[in-house]
Design a protein around this motif. Sequence first.
Motif, short mmCIF file in Angstrom:
data_model
loop_
_atom_site.label_atom_id
_atom_site.label_comp_id
_atom_site.label_asym_id
_atom_site.label_seq_id
_atom_site.Cartn_x
_atom_site.Cartn_y
_atom_site.Cartn_z
N ASN A 1 2.73 22.63 35.66
CA ASN A 1 3.74 22.54 34.21
C ASN A 1 5.19 21.54 34.61
N THR A 2 5.11 20.64 35.46
CA THR A 2 6.17 19.95 35.72
C THR A 2 6.20 18.60 35.30
N TRP A 3 4.98 18.20 34.35
CA TRP A 3 4.67 16.94 34.07
C TRP A 3 5.35 16.68 32.87
#
Length: 87
Positions: A53-55
Motif C-alpha cells: 500500500n505504498t504505491w
Amino acid sequence: MLPPRFTGSTKSPLVNYLEPSHYDVQLSDDEKRTVACWIDLAVPFCGSYAQANTWTDVEMREFQYFLDKRQFFADEERKVLSQPCVR
C-alpha cells in the motif's frame, strides 16, 4: 542501498527464539533456515508488493496490468497443454 545485515533475519528477535536456550527449543538447521528465509522475504509484512500500500494509483494500475497479462498467458498455456497431443 542498505548495508548488509541491516534488516531481516539477522536483526529479527524471532530468530533468538529458535535456539535451545529458549525453553529448550529443538529445530533442525533446515527449519531455522526456512524461518530465516520467511523473514528475509518479508512474508510477515505482506503477501505481495501490492499489499504494501505504498504505491500511487498510476503504479498500482501498471502493476495490475502486468498481473493481468501474466494471468492471460498462464491461462493460454493451460489451454494448449490441456489439448490432446496429435502426432
